[in-house]
Structure formats: C-alpha cells, structure tokens
Design an enzyme around this catalytic site. Structure first.
Site, mmCIF file in Angstrom:
data_model
loop_
_atom_site.group_PDB
_atom_site.id
_atom_site.type_symbol
_atom_site.label_atom_id
_atom_site.label_comp_id
_atom_site.label_asym_id
_atom_site.label_seq_id
_atom_site.Cartn_x
_atom_site.Cartn_y
_atom_site.Cartn_z
ATOM 1 N N VAL A 170 2.195 4.321 -4.729
ATOM 2 C CA VAL A 170 1.666 4.490 -6.339
ATOM 3 C C VAL A 170 1.773 2.913 -6.269
ATOM 4 O O VAL A 170 0.732 2.586 -7.339
ATOM 5 C CB VAL A 170 2.823 5.149 -6.331
ATOM 6 C CG1 VAL A 170 2.610 5.104 -8.372
ATOM 7 C CG2 VAL A 170 2.692 6.591 -6.083
ATOM 8 N N ASP A 171 2.459 2.463 -5.947
ATOM 9 C CA ASP A 171 2.121 1.272 -6.453
ATOM 10 C C ASP A 171 0.900 0.494 -6.305
ATOM 11 O O ASP A 171 -0.347 0.210 -7.306
ATOM 12 C CB ASP A 171 2.899 0.173 -6.207
ATOM 13 C CG ASP A 171 4.313 -0.271 -7.288
ATOM 14 O OD1 ASP A 171 4.067 0.242 -8.350
ATOM 15 O OD2 ASP A 171 5.525 -0.165 -7.184
#
Length: 373
Positions: free
Chosen positions: A178-179
């Site tokens: 996600v990052d």
C-alpha cells in the site's frame, strides 16, 4: 536573515532535469515518490526534523548508523535539517520554496495548516508550486485526518481478507504494497499536475491517500464482487478467476504456473506428455478449468512430482507458457536477467539498491547521490 538558497546539485540527466523538489516526507510513501522523481533527474532536497526520519532507526541492518530501510528510499537526494515547528525553520522553508517546483509532505492532516504552511497560503505566495500530500485517509470523511500505516490499511481495505492459505487466516502481504503504490500514485499525480501547469501556469494540490490506494489494488476481487455479490475468499496462491494459476511442488522446488488461455494450457499438457487432457471437457476452456480446479490441481501435482522445476520452467517459457520457479530474494537479486536489465545499482562504496524500473530510451534514470547520512 538572509534567504535560504536551494543547494547546488551534481549535474544530472533524465526527463526531469531542472525540476526542483522539496521532500518533507518521512517513512515510505512520500520518500518513495521523491526517489522516483530524483532517479529521473529532479533535484530533490530532503528536509528532515532534528530527530531525523524515523526509518533511519528501522533496523538492523545498519551501515554508518543508518538503517537499510531508510537507504532503500532516499537516494538521489541532498539532505537538510529544519525544525518546522520553529519560526526559523518555517522561514527557511519559505525561502527554499521560492525556487521549488514541487513540495512533497505527509504530515498528519492539519499540521501544515497549523504552521501556516497550508495549500491556500502556499498557493497564494507560490502559484506555480505543485503541493503533493501523502496521507492515511484524506482530510475529511468518517476517517479523515487519521494517521495510517501500511499494515492497518491492508487490513481495512480488504487486502488481508484475500491473502492467505485456503484453510488459514488472513495475512498481511509480505511487503508494504500500500505504501509503495501510494508513492507511485503520488509521483504520477505530480507529473499530471506538472503537465497541466504547462498549460495553465498554475500549480495545484495533489493528494494520494493510503486508504484510496489500498482500495485501488482490489482487482479482480472488487470487480467480481460488484458483479455477483459473492464475498471473496482466501485462495492461497491460486487466482480467483483462472486456473492453473497457482504454485505447485516439483521434485526440485516450487513452480508457479500462470496459464491464462486455452492455447497455453494445451502447450502445458503437451509438455507434460498428455495432450489429450487439454481436450477433456472439464478443462477445455478457461471457465471449465476454474470450476474444476480441484481435480485439475490433483492431476498436475501428480505429473509435476517427478519433474525438475527449473528445467520444466525453462522449457515451458520457451513454449510460451508463463511460469517461473519460486525464487528467494537473494536469488532474484542475483539472477542473470536482473543483471542484464541493470536492476541493481551501486553508488560509491556504501550504497547498493534496486534501480528504477522505468526505462526511457533518450532520457534514462541516473544515480547521482547516495542517501544522505
């Protein structure tokens, strides 16, 4: 007090040569965005608080007292320390922004506004500035303003619910997906805003939130649910829609088959010495193979048990069947094709990292600066 000047960078190359970026961000998404821009020629000034970016301590391993985690996200940047909670620090930042094209930050929503550095203030003074914010959940809504971390968003965005063994529990994806995708989307957003600025002459506010980006990763599970309303379930390594798209044991290690159409399945069966299986009504079409995956998996495991995984993978790939041996990180990073694609880069004696995957023919990425110590 004299104006703080943007530092002089080593002469570089790349499609973003001459672009000036101030990176106030910490941890992962924002710094990854800044590194993407720096790899392609932008002059990126990373400004850290007096205590430094948290990831400097996220180890071991460490080199020169700096963790590998930090080193993997901050090349092609010069470093500076400013305390933006102080008048002196904010004044210095304003001086730097006079020469900047892009500002990247990921402070908790409201922090920049509290310091008098919100978008409205900065846009009024620097109308061409592109202001990019990486946030957890955005500024408003039921979760607006809350902090977000990769693993928590993986859990909340449904990613963990589709990742794990069939009879197991939901699992976090083993890398900060996600990052990373938020950093990619932030960089894309910056480039879109710069493209629009070329027409309008004005910068704008760009936001990439972990929550939004987490939801954007749900393909094909989201589209499946929108169509039939069935809750996606854990499938281990198997694809929810097509088969065989799964990992299989062989005599010499795991092999991943990624068969996407009938022709590839016929080639697989032919390579295994059983061309007639491709004509079996249970397996003759993609839909049939997906429905009858349990029987097909049992047959494949039996056939593959005596095969050498690497040799079979080589033969299948030459036939046009997507597949691969399941490699360790060390094996992937030392693979001959990794070397051929120039995907490992070293700067000086103290830095080695994964190179930019974006290949441009006339203005390729360059690697000028190791992460600031």
């Amino acid at each position: 007090m004299s104006k703080t000047s943007f530092p002089r960078f080593p002469a570089g190359q790349g499609s973003l040569q001459g672009l000036r970026v101030i990176d106030l961000s910490r941890i992962l998404g924002g710094p990854y965005c800044g590194q993407i821009l720096g790899d392609h020629g932008a002059d990126v000034l990373k400004i850290e608080p007096p205590q430094g970016d948290d990831t400097r301590t996220w180890g071991p391993p460490f080199r020169h007292g700096v963790a590998s985690y930090y080193m993997g996200l901050n090349r092609n940047k010069l470093g500076m320390q400013l305390d933006l909670a102080s008048d002196v620090g904010r004044l210095a930042l304003m001086g730097l922004l006079e020469d900047a094209d892009v500002l990247i930050e990921n402070f908790k929503t409201g922090t920049m506004e509290k310091w008098g550095l919100g978008f409205d203030v900065l846009h009024a003074r620097f109308p061409r500035l592109v202001h990019c914010r990486v946030s957890g959940f955005g500024a408003d809504g039921p979760l607006g303003g809350l902090a977000g971390y990769d693993a928590a968003v993986q859990a909340m965005a449904g990613i963990m619910s589709v990742n794990g063994e069939v009879d197991g529990e939901p699992l976090r994806v083993g890398l900060p997906v996600v990052d990373l995708v938020t950093g990619l989307n932030a960089a894309l957003g910056v480039m879109l805003a710069l493209q629009e600025r070329a027409r309008s002459g004005l910068g704008q506010f760009v936001e990439a939130s972990l929550y939004d980006c987490g939801l954007s990763l749900l393909h094909p599970h989201a589209s499946n649910w929108f169509m039939d309303g069935r809750e996606p379930r854990l499938t281990g390594n198997a694809h929810p829609n097509i088969y065989p798209y799964d990992a299989f044991a062989t005599r010499s290690g795991a092999l991943f088959l990624a068969v996407g159409n009938d022709r590839q399945f016929a080639w697989l069966c032919d390579e295994l010495g059983s061309p007639e299986v491709a004509r079996d009504p249970r397996y003759a079409s993609a839909g049939a193979r997906s429905v009858n995956r349990a029987e097909l998996r049992a047959w494949l495991l039996e056939q593959l048990a005596t095969c050498d995984g690497q040799a079979l993978a080589d033969a299948l790939m030459l036939r046009g069947v997507p597949c691969a041996p399941v490699l360790k990180v060390s094996e992937a990073l030392q693979h001959p094709h990794t070397r051929h694609r120039e995907m490992v880069v070293s700067i000086g004696d103290g830095y080695t990292g994964v190179a930019s995957p974006i290949k441009l023919s006339r203005s390729p990425a360059s690697y000028r600066l190791a992460p600031p110590l």
